[in-house]
Design an enzyme around this catalytic site. Structure first.
Site, PDB file in Angstrom:
ATOM      1  CG  ASP A  74       4.822  -3.164   0.016  1.00  0.00           C
ATOM      2  OD1 ASP A  74       4.448  -2.838   1.166  1.00  0.00           O
ATOM      3  OD2 ASP A  74       5.994  -3.505  -0.233  1.00  0.00           O
ATOM      4  CG  HIS A 104      -2.112   1.170   6.428  1.00  0.00           C
ATOM      5  ND1 HIS A 104      -1.332   0.472   5.524  1.00  0.00           N
ATOM      6  CD2 HIS A 104      -1.498   1.020   7.634  1.00  0.00           C
ATOM      7  CE1 HIS A 104      -0.300  -0.075   6.163  1.00  0.00           C
ATOM      8  NE2 HIS A 104      -0.379   0.246   7.441  1.00  0.00           N
ATOM      9  CG  LEU A 158     -13.668  -6.459 -10.685  1.00  0.00           C
ATOM     10  CD1 LEU A 158     -12.594  -6.881 -11.682  1.00  0.00           C
ATOM     11  CD2 LEU A 158     -13.297  -5.118 -10.057  1.00  0.00           C
TER      12      LEU A 158
END
Ligand code: IPE
Ligand code: IPE
Ligand code: MG
Length: 249
Positions: A27, A44, A138
């Site tokens: 955020d 973004h 991962l």
């Protein structure tokens, strides 16, 4: 840019206390852009670059699962231009980054109602999931058109259906069965949930799964969040005493 307060010394991390699963609510992109006089979408794009560095760092220190909240079921409330730019950016990154992630042994999974997204994105996501399916490094879990309440409602409906069709009995409903109906059924619950940007809330992320997660909030906006910040969060986590309702050993 924030002044660097921590340099990374991986030898300080306690190997036996590395969180298995880290979740991040990415955020603060809009505010990051605003303070620079840039359009929100620039935030973004900057946030996507941050994600690339964080994925690399997580792989490097052997985190098993990294979940990142990329787009919530509530984010459709945003102006059309922002949503459509975000989706275009997503498509761009899936096309551009997945081969590299695959090479680095990252396995991509996507949680949420992403099949309702435009077809070209759905296709690209499907391809990425298939391509990286066998990877053993991962696990990158991307929360996309994800809402935790929606997830729980869907699980309830499926369980009710199974009961009404006689596939299971009401007595069979327990925590494990509910967990098995969530998107996250193949991964462990988050140990550490991080929210940058100064907001102290969960915003419909992993309501069920974070029952015993350690929460970490920081003022840093996501585009400024660096591996050093994650390192700092993990050090903080390693000093917590997780009791799970019991008492200290
Ligand atoms: C997070 O950044 C990205 C998404 C929710 C898609 P925001 O866009 O929410 O940034 P702020 O909170 O407005 O600064
Ligand atoms: C949460 O951020 C969702 C994502 C980061 C994808 P929001 O910016 O949507 O959350 P609120 O509106 O501040 O609670
Ligand atoms: Mg926000």
């Amino acid at each position: 840019m924030q002044a660097k307060k921590y340099s990374i010394d991986k030898t300080i991390l306690k190997r036996d206390k590395i969180p298995n699963h880290i979740a991040i609510i990415m955020d603060g992109n809009g505010r990051w852009a605003k303070t620079r006089g840039l359009p929100r979408i620039a935030g973004h794009w900057a946030g996507a670059e941050t994600l690339r560095e964080i994925i690399e760092f997580c792989s490097d220190i052997d985190i098993k699962v990294l979940s990142v909240f990329a787009f919530s079921t509530e984010n459709w409330k945003r102006p059309y231009e922002e949503v459509s730019s975000l989706l275009n950016m997503l498509l761009y990154y899936f096309k551009k980054e997945v081969a590299k992630l695959d090479k680095n042994n990252v396995k991509i999974i996507v949680s949420g109602d992403w099949r309702v997204l435009p077809e070209k994105i759905v296709k690209e996501i499907d391809k990425s999931i298939k391509l990286t399916e066998q990877n053993s490094g991962l696990i990158l879990n991307i929360l996309l058109n994800y809402g935790s309440r929606q997830e729980i409602v869907t699980a309830c409906k499926k369980i009710c259906e199974d009961v009404s069709q006689g596939k299971i009995r009401m007595e069979d409903i327990n925590e494990d069965l509910i967990a098995a109906h969530l998107f996250s059924c193949q991964i462990p619950d988050p140990d550490l949930l991080i929210r940058p940007s100064g907001e102290i809330r969960i915003s419909n992320c992993f309501l069920w799964q974070i029952a015993y997660a350690e929460l970490y909030f920081t003022e840093t906006h996501w585009p400024d969040f660096k591996p050093e910040d994650l390192y700092k969060a993990i050090l903080d986590y390693q000093n917590r005493d997780r009791r799970f309702g019991g008492i200290k050993k």
